[in-house]
Design a protein around this motif. Structure first.
Motif, mmCIF file in Angstrom:
data_model
loop_
_atom_site.group_PDB
_atom_site.id
_atom_site.type_symbol
_atom_site.label_atom_id
_atom_site.label_comp_id
_atom_site.label_asym_id
_atom_site.label_seq_id
_atom_site.Cartn_x
_atom_site.Cartn_y
_atom_site.Cartn_z
ATOM 1 N N ASN A 82 -0.827 7.079 0.729
ATOM 2 C CA ASN A 82 -0.827 6.665 2.133
ATOM 3 C C ASN A 82 -1.237 7.808 3.049
ATOM 4 O O ASN A 82 -1.959 7.607 4.033
ATOM 5 C CB ASN A 82 0.567 6.180 2.543
ATOM 6 C CG ASN A 82 0.931 4.881 1.861
ATOM 7 O OD1 ASN A 82 0.056 4.166 1.407
ATOM 8 N ND2 ASN A 82 2.217 4.588 1.785
ATOM 9 N N SER A 83 -0.766 9.019 2.739
ATOM 10 C CA SER A 83 -1.113 10.171 3.565
ATOM 11 C C SER A 83 -2.619 10.398 3.551
ATOM 12 O O SER A 83 -3.233 10.675 4.581
ATOM 13 C CB SER A 83 -0.413 11.429 3.056
ATOM 14 O OG SER A 83 0.959 11.320 3.292
ATOM 15 N N TYR A 85 -4.923 8.147 2.844
ATOM 16 C CA TYR A 85 -5.617 7.007 3.455
ATOM 17 C C TYR A 85 -5.595 7.081 4.979
ATOM 18 O O TYR A 85 -6.516 6.636 5.649
ATOM 19 C CB TYR A 85 -4.970 5.697 2.985
ATOM 20 C CG TYR A 85 -5.679 4.458 3.476
ATOM 21 C CD1 TYR A 85 -6.911 4.089 2.947
ATOM 22 C CD2 TYR A 85 -5.134 3.663 4.477
ATOM 23 C CE1 TYR A 85 -7.570 2.962 3.389
ATOM 24 C CE2 TYR A 85 -5.794 2.530 4.926
ATOM 25 C CZ TYR A 85 -7.009 2.186 4.372
ATOM 26 O OH TYR A 85 -7.670 1.061 4.829
ATOM 27 N N SER A 86 -4.506 7.649 5.534
ATOM 28 C CA SER A 86 -4.406 7.655 6.998
ATOM 29 C C SER A 86 -4.821 8.999 7.590
ATOM 30 O O SER A 86 -4.594 9.251 8.759
ATOM 31 C CB SER A 86 -2.976 7.312 7.413
ATOM 32 O OG SER A 86 -2.087 8.256 6.869
ATOM 33 N N GLY A 103 5.604 6.647 8.984
ATOM 34 C CA GLY A 103 5.201 6.453 7.585
ATOM 35 C C GLY A 103 6.009 7.331 6.641
ATOM 36 O O GLY A 103 6.496 6.867 5.605
ATOM 37 N N THR A 219 -3.873 1.086 8.717
ATOM 38 C CA THR A 219 -3.172 1.962 7.777
ATOM 39 C C THR A 219 -1.714 1.530 7.630
ATOM 40 O O THR A 219 -1.129 1.670 6.559
ATOM 41 C CB THR A 219 -3.215 3.420 8.250
ATOM 42 O OG1 THR A 219 -2.771 3.454 9.593
ATOM 43 C CG2 THR A 219 -4.588 3.999 8.163
ATOM 44 N N VAL A 222 -0.891 -0.936 4.826
ATOM 45 C CA VAL A 222 -0.910 -0.321 3.493
ATOM 46 C C VAL A 222 0.445 0.318 3.205
ATOM 47 O O VAL A 222 1.014 0.170 2.123
ATOM 48 C CB VAL A 222 -2.036 0.732 3.401
ATOM 49 C CG1 VAL A 222 -2.037 1.399 2.037
ATOM 50 C CG2 VAL A 222 -3.376 0.109 3.693
ATOM 51 N N VAL A 223 0.981 1.029 4.209
ATOM 52 C CA VAL A 223 2.281 1.689 4.042
ATOM 53 C C VAL A 223 3.375 0.638 3.864
ATOM 54 O O VAL A 223 4.212 0.729 2.963
ATOM 55 C CB VAL A 223 2.589 2.587 5.266
ATOM 56 C CG1 VAL A 223 3.906 3.320 5.068
ATOM 57 C CG2 VAL A 223 1.461 3.576 5.495
ATOM 58 N N ALA A 309 -1.757 -1.980 -2.797
ATOM 59 C CA ALA A 309 -2.183 -0.977 -1.825
ATOM 60 C C ALA A 309 -3.703 -0.893 -1.810
ATOM 61 O O ALA A 309 -4.326 -0.814 -0.746
ATOM 62 C CB ALA A 309 -1.586 0.379 -2.173
ATOM 63 N N MET A 313 -5.878 -1.518 1.317
ATOM 64 C CA MET A 313 -6.719 -0.418 1.806
ATOM 65 C C MET A 313 -8.145 -0.888 2.032
ATOM 66 O O MET A 313 -8.775 -0.545 3.029
ATOM 67 C CB MET A 313 -6.697 0.747 0.800
ATOM 68 C CG MET A 313 -5.440 1.571 0.856
ATOM 69 S SD MET A 313 -5.597 3.147 -0.005
ATOM 70 C CE MET A 313 -5.160 2.682 -1.647
#
Lengths: 570, 86
Positions: A82-83, A85-86, A103, A219, A222-223, A309, A313
């Motif tokens: 996640n980190s 991706y964002s 997040g 985003t 996704v989280v 995810a 995404m």
């Protein structure tokens, strides 16, 4: 020494730091915190750690065992992905801060909850997942998102309140707050079951999921997709494994969302229904409760977090570039977003459980467990649901977004950080499918899992037949025009009850009560004014209408307060 | 939205309907092969009905059609205007 630090606190502390840091610092913490939490989790020795005392009861804030470890591990991996991706949000000015903080804290709360060894610690983290995650919805900053966020928060916090009430009742009955097998025999157990059921999106309690996830930021969804519901599956596996009712609840969950997913136009909502359906497989596994079934539920949660995810995404990347999530307005994007298309197809094949993809090595365990217990009805429902997954996630999502009718969107490929996040997740989906042994070694019953072989000719041929013929059915229905077209619409679901029916039914009652209050107020006004006139006449020249200085008024007030104070003491 | 660009208008392989048909033939071939495989390896399922040749093929096809066509009927009851709740 190393065991005294909870991985959850690393994530939560990192998240809390976010609003205070400059952009470079945020980048470091955003990647540093999940990696540090992951490392810390792997270094911890199995057992109970960080024990606190509360009113004579022991709180076990960190419990590492074979069941909690695999969930905490996948949560930490999801936080890392996640980190990444964002990461592009940090290029923006202020928008990213809120999402970064929420997040990380949300991920930390998820890790903390699965590591909780008692119900009070579980309750604290349970509520923190609700409060931290709602900001991912509110960060969309639309009127709709704000309203959805409020509904989401009420339901999530309500689930926590039920959990606390159940925990206290259970404490009263059993004298223990340990979070082990709870069972449905006690009232407290039933309340806790309901609390878990809300978060797990049981049928009729499910609609917060489809209501809220599509309203979050690209985003944010996704989280959101990773933690809350899988935490609930873990909680059920810990507290209610082997409860027969879960088998039927789970089977219903696999079946009913697929019908809604077919006719839904918002593709992130399609994925939310699909998420609901996948949770059903896990709940069935927990309900069967044999070693193989619990292994299947854990493995499926692990794989599901990754491929779900990945799908969210890819849809997030499309939303980020094109600005819409409506299937009726998308199509032909493979030309401008080829890599996103490729990753989405890998996610679609994983969720559809094609051999060599992750879904195959986990879902087949649950189906085998159901067959071993001779549950042919449940098995048939799961098999039908598998054909349904092929439709809404395997075909509908990639086909109507990237192929179908070219809507003429000419956009850039997804940002590089998004592509890396999707690429790594896609790699994991394929790697687990091709070589499942490392995953199997981490399952709650590893010896049994290592003996399990998903790649028998029976399994592979059966699954390929099911999937190929489902795809063939799609081609036939699509080419003959029988496949329902994607149209702009809202489909009613259970949220209609609290968004439309109850407000509509309450409106006349509320209006009547307000008018009643108004009438009472009017009558009181009339009486007081009449009394005033009468009193005025009585004392027109008397003490009550005489002017008084402010000093004497203060004096009177002081005497009254002093008298009240004295009265209170005596 | 803000990232629209102009190139990418050239014809692609999939734009030709003949090529799409080729993919459909490929799928049909895969379907036939998967059913033929049932006659090569006899299946030993947990349930006796699993051992019927092409059981999964028929089940997959019928289940898929049932889901899609009944969902289509469901739309008649559940479908509302896009701004229904606004």
């Amino acid at each position: 020494m190393i065991d005294d630090l909870s991985p959850a606190l690393i994530l939560i502390f990192g998240g809390a730091l976010m609003p205070l840091l400059p952009r470079n610092g945020r980048n470091i913490v955003l990647f540093g915190a999940p990696i540090a939490a992951l490392t810390q989790l792997c270094l911890m020795t199995p057992g109970n750690h960080v024990l606190w005392e509360l009113f004579g009861h022991q709180l076990v804030t960190v419990r590492v065992d074979s069941l909690s470890f695999i969930w905490a591990l996948i949560f930490c991996i999801a936080a890392c992905i996640n980190s990444l991706y964002s990461q592009h949000l940090r290029q923006g000015a202020e928008m990213g801060r809120l999402q970064d903080a929420s997040g990380l804290i949300y991920a930390g709360a998820g890790v903390g909850a699965v590591l909780a060894g008692d119900l009070i610690t579980l309750f604290v983290y349970w509520e923190l997942t609700a409060i931290a995650s709602v900001f991912l919805i509110w960060a969309s900053r639309t009127e709709k998102a704000i309203q959805t966020g409020i509904r989401y928060l009420i339901i999530q916090v309500g689930s926590g309140v039920l959990l606390l009430a159940g925990a206290l009742l259970l404490l009263n009955t059993t004298g223990s707050i340990a979070f082990d097998h709870i069972g449905l025999e006690t009232t407290g157990g039933k309340l806790i079951f309901l609390a878990f059921g809300i978060k797990c999106a049981f049928p009729l309690l499910h609609n917060w999921l489809q209501d809220s996830y599509p309203q979050a930021t690209p985003t944010g969804t996704v989280v959101l997709s990773a933690f809350t519901t899988k935490l609930a599956v873990y909680a059920l596996a810990r507290g209610f494994a082997g409860e027969e009712i879960l088998i039927w609840i789970g089977a219903t969950m696999t079946a009913f969302p697929i019908f809604f997913a077919v006719i839904e136009n918002d593709l992130r909502r399609v994925l939310a229904y699909s998420l609901n359906n996948q949770l059903g497989f896990m709940v069935v596994g927990v309900g069967i409760g044999t070693d193989l079934a619990i292994n299947g539920a854990a493995a499926h949660a692990f794989c599901h977090i990754l491929y779900k995810a990945l799908l969210f995404m890819s849809m997030g990347a499309v939303l980020h570039r094109v600005g819409t999530m409506k299937a009726s307005e998308l199509g032909g994007l493979y030309k401008s977003m080829p890599l996103t298309t490729f990753f989405c197809i890998i996610g679609a094949m994983s969720i559809s459980a094609f051999p060599m993809f992750s879904g195959f090595v986990s879902k087949s365990m649950i189906l085998t467990a159901a067959a071993e217990e001779h549950m042919w009805v449940v098995w048939c429902v799961l098999l039908m649901a598998s054909a349904g997954v092929m439709d809404h996630s395997g075909i509908k999502i990639p086909f109507f977004t990237f192929f179908a009718h070219d809507q003429g969107h000419k956009v850039e490929e997804a940002p590089t950080n998004m592509l890396w996040a999707m690429g790594i997740t896609a790699f994991l989906c394929v790697a687990i499918g091709v070589y499942p042994a490392p995953l199997y070694a981490l399952l709650p019953n590893p010896e049994l899992a290592m003996q399990y072989n998903p790649y028998t000719s029976d399994h592979v041929v059966a699954q390929l037949q099911l999937l190929f013929f489902s795809a063939l059915a799609f081609v036939v229905l699509f080419r003959t025009g029988l496949y329902p077209p994607e149209i702009r619409s809202t489909n009613l679901d259970t949220d209609w009850v609290y968004r439309r029916l109850i407000p509509r039914a309450l409106t006349p009652v509320l209006n009547y009560s307000f008018s009643l209050v108004d009438r009472v107020k009017e009558s009181i006004d009339q009486v007081t004014s009449l009394a005033g006139v009468w009193l005025g006449r009585q004392f027109s020249n008397g003490y009550l209408v005489r002017d008084a200085g402010s000093a004497s008024m203060v004096g009177i007030a002081m005497i009254v307060f002093a008298a009240a104070l004295l009265w209170g003491y005596l | 939205m803000s990232n629209q660009k102009k190139d990418g208008d050239e014809k692609r392989w999939l734009d030709n309907p003949k090529n799409v048909s080729k993919l459909v033939y490929l799928l049909v071939a895969a379907c036939i092969l998967s059913v033929l495989a049932d006659f090569v390896w006899s299946r030993h399922g947990h349930f006796s009905f699993e051992e019927i040749p092409a059981f999964y093929a028929v089940y997959g096809f019928v289940a898929y059609c049932f889901i899609v066509l009944s969902a289509k009927q469901l739309r008649r009851i559940l479908k509302r205007d896009e701004n229904y709740y606004d």
